[in-house]
Design an enzyme around this catalytic site. Structure first.
Site, PDB file in Angstrom:
ATOM      1  N   GLN A  98       2.654  -6.251  -2.698  1.00 38.18           N
ATOM      2  CA  GLN A  98       3.060  -6.266  -1.286  1.00 38.18           C
ATOM      3  C   GLN A  98       4.251  -5.317  -1.070  1.00 38.18           C
ATOM      4  O   GLN A  98       4.467  -4.431  -1.880  1.00 38.18           O
ATOM      5  CB  GLN A  98       3.417  -7.686  -0.816  1.00 38.18           C
ATOM      6  CG  GLN A  98       2.228  -8.573  -0.514  1.00 38.18           C
ATOM      7  CD  GLN A  98       1.653  -9.238  -1.742  1.00 38.18           C
ATOM      8  OE1 GLN A  98       2.364  -9.623  -2.657  1.00 38.18           O
ATOM      9  NE2 GLN A  98       0.358  -9.382  -1.770  1.00 38.18           N
TER      10      GLN A  98
ATOM     11  N   ASP B  16       0.810  -1.224   0.000  1.00 40.54           N
ATOM     12  CA  ASP B  16       0.000   0.000   0.000  1.00 40.54           C
ATOM     13  C   ASP B  16       0.844   1.276   0.000  1.00 40.54           C
ATOM     14  O   ASP B  16       0.447   2.289   0.566  1.00 40.54           O
ATOM     15  CB  ASP B  16      -0.974   0.004   1.195  1.00 40.54           C
ATOM     16  CG  ASP B  16      -1.752  -1.298   1.269  1.00 40.54           C
ATOM     17  OD1 ASP B  16      -2.238  -1.726   0.209  1.00 40.54           O
ATOM     18  OD2 ASP B  16      -1.848  -1.878   2.354  1.00 40.54           O
TER      19      ASP B  16
ATOM     20  N   HIS C 150      -4.452  -2.815  -5.726  1.00 40.15           N
ATOM     21  CA  HIS C 150      -3.858  -1.560  -6.201  1.00 40.15           C
ATOM     22  C   HIS C 150      -4.984  -0.616  -6.596  1.00 40.15           C
ATOM     23  O   HIS C 150      -5.935  -1.030  -7.251  1.00 40.15           O
ATOM     24  CB  HIS C 150      -2.985  -1.816  -7.433  1.00 40.15           C
ATOM     25  CG  HIS C 150      -1.723  -2.559  -7.129  1.00 40.15           C
ATOM     26  ND1 HIS C 150      -0.891  -3.038  -8.102  1.00 40.15           N
ATOM     27  CD2 HIS C 150      -1.147  -2.893  -5.963  1.00 40.15           C
ATOM     28  CE1 HIS C 150       0.142  -3.636  -7.545  1.00 40.15           C
ATOM     29  NE2 HIS C 150       0.008  -3.574  -6.250  1.00 40.15           N
TER      30      HIS C 150
HETATM   31  P1  IMP Z   1      -1.671 -12.881   3.426  1.00 40.60           P
HETATM   32  O1  IMP Z   1      -0.718 -12.402   2.389  1.00 40.60           O
HETATM   33  O2  IMP Z   1      -3.123 -12.702   3.021  1.00 40.60           O
HETATM   34  O3  IMP Z   1      -1.360 -14.269   3.899  1.00 40.60           O
HETATM   35  O4  IMP Z   1      -1.503 -11.934   4.713  1.00 40.60           O
HETATM   36  C1  IMP Z   1      -0.280 -11.890   5.467  1.00 40.60           C
HETATM   37  C2  IMP Z   1       0.009 -10.450   5.904  1.00 40.60           C
HETATM   38  O5  IMP Z   1       0.391  -9.681   4.788  1.00 40.60           O
HETATM   39  C3  IMP Z   1      -1.197  -9.715   6.541  1.00 40.60           C
HETATM   40  O6  IMP Z   1      -0.710  -8.829   7.537  1.00 40.60           O
HETATM   41  C4  IMP Z   1      -1.745  -8.911   5.367  1.00 40.60           C
HETATM   42  O7  IMP Z   1      -2.466  -7.778   5.791  1.00 40.60           O
HETATM   43  C5  IMP Z   1      -0.467  -8.544   4.647  1.00 40.60           C
HETATM   44  N1  IMP Z   1      -0.633  -8.279   3.212  1.00 40.60           N
HETATM   45  C6  IMP Z   1      -0.641  -9.178   2.200  1.00 40.60           C
HETATM   46  N2  IMP Z   1      -0.758  -8.560   1.021  1.00 40.60           N
HETATM   47  C7  IMP Z   1      -0.781  -7.253   1.266  1.00 40.60           C
HETATM   48  C8  IMP Z   1      -0.852  -6.089   0.425  1.00 40.60           C
HETATM   49  O8  IMP Z   1      -0.889  -6.144  -0.799  1.00 40.60           O
HETATM   50  N3  IMP Z   1      -0.890  -4.884   1.070  1.00 40.60           N
HETATM   51  C9  IMP Z   1      -0.821  -4.793   2.410  1.00 40.60           C
HETATM   52  N4  IMP Z   1      -0.734  -5.827   3.228  1.00 40.60           N
HETATM   53  C10 IMP Z   1      -0.725  -7.061   2.670  1.00 40.60           C
HETATM   54 MG    MG Z   2      -2.673  -2.341  -1.637  1.00 43.66          MG
END
Ligand code: IMP
Ligand code: MG
Length: 352
Positions: A178, A12, A42
């Protein structure tokens, strides 16, 4: 020519905004998405209209660009097909291709992601099924894109198409998702996602080798945000914390940033959860610039800290904003070449 955009903090950072600017300005032949999968959202704003993408590349605004999704990325076929029909006016269907070896997210993965107490309450995942899908993929029991009839018309060998395009001298942009702090290897384990998130990982996701890369653009927000559980980097280690606090603390006092930070409210694109907000973390920025081999930085959301909404020339920025940028460049050791001063793709200062 091949450039990569990655997130330098916790996701983000505004990668969607930076990529949408670059895709219209630089005219890439191909934009390829790496990263984990539809856990990433996004947001792109084009002529006042807002678009949110979780699966298709953020560079879709430029209709001359081919859009690829690399083999490392997980696909949720419902989300993918829905985005193609939602953004129909951009002719996505005619120009998007998915690697035949992309992993697939099934209903059971989402159920496992949401039902697992550790994932739901401790890690606080996005619940999109990415973790369990990668688990199955690693166990060699996962489904791949080539097994899904609805994806048949979109399949191709993305890795070889990308390499052929590079050999032909075409312009390529690889978009990461990410952010550095969420990397399985280099981030704040166990509060991380299920893959590495650095530029090297994005290359591997799409099947391009390191010698092909020209620029690595690390995107940093002017402050730090995090959705979900897990420490901010400077909370991890006492020594690091003191160093980071002193540096940013002094600067923030001087530029009166703390007061503005306390008013910032943001919500996650995928989850709608409130994002936690903290000051800019110089240690994190430095570390992610190093480990990503950054050749330039893109700084976003500057207008949230300084009075500069919509400014498109560096000299029109307030003096405090210029000072803040110079301090970041000195601390991180990499030049800030793109500066975002608003949500619209064109609210950008381009110093490249
Ligand atoms: P997961 O990727 O859904 O397994 O989540 C694992 C951690 O990564 C959590 O804290 C999510 O909020 C964070 N996370 C995963 N993808 C993103 C992203 O694109 N933006 C922000 N946080 C993310
Ligand atoms: Mg995002």
């Amino acid at each position: 020519m091949c450039n990569i955009v990655v997130g330098g903090q916790f996701g983000d950072e505004g990668k969607g905004k930076i990529i949408s600017y670059m895709c219209l300005k630089d005219n890439y032949d191909i934009i390829a998405r790496g990263g984990v999968g539809p856990n990433a959202g996004h947001t792109i704003v084009h002529n006042g209209q807002e678009y949110k993408v979780r699966q298709i590349p953020s560079g879709f605004l430029n209709k001359n660009t081919k859009l690829y999704i690399g083999a490392g990325v997980l696909i949720n076929p419902d989300v993918f097909l829905d985005e193609i029909s939602k953004f129909n006016k951009f002719n996505i269907k005619e120009r998007i291709k998915v690697d035949f070896q992309c992993g697939i997210i099934e209903e059971t993965h989402r159920v496992r992601d949401k039902g697992d107490e550790n994932l739901r309450e401790k890690v606080q995942t996005t619940g999109s099924g990415c973790g369990p899908a990668n688990e199955d993929r690693i166990k060699r029991v996962g489904k791949l894109a080539r097994d899904i009839p609805a994806l048949n018309e979109f399949l191709c060998d993305v890795a070889m198409e990308m390499n052929d395009a590079i050999d032909e001298g075409k312009k390529i942009l690889i978009e990461g998702t990410q952010g550095f702090g969420l990397s399985l290897y280099h981030g704040t384990y166990p509060y991380v996602t299920t893959k590495d998130t650095t530029a090297s990982a994005m290359l591997s996701d799409v099947g391009v080798g390191p010698k092909c890369v020209n620029d690595v653009i690390v995107v940093l927000k002017a402050y730090t945000t995090r959705v979900g559980n897990g420490l901010f980097w400077n909370e991890m280690d006492k020594n690091k914390k003191e160093k980071a606090d002193n540096k940013s603390g002094k600067l923030l006092d001087e530029l009166k940033i703390s007061e503005k930070l306390s008013k910032i409210e943001e919500k996650g694109t995928v989850t709608g959860r409130a994002r936690r907000v903290a000051p800019f973390d110089f240690e994190l920025a430095k570390r992610s610039a190093k480990i990503n081999s950054a050749t330039m930085l893109a700084l976003t959301n500057l207008d949230r800290l300084f009075d500069c909404a919509g400014v498109r020339k560096f000299n029109d920025l307030p003096e405090d904003a210029k000072k803040f940028i110079k301090i970041i460049e000195n601390e991180v050791g990499v030049k800030v070449k793109l500066i975002s001063t608003g949500r619209e793709y064109s609210d950008t200062i381009d110093l490249r």
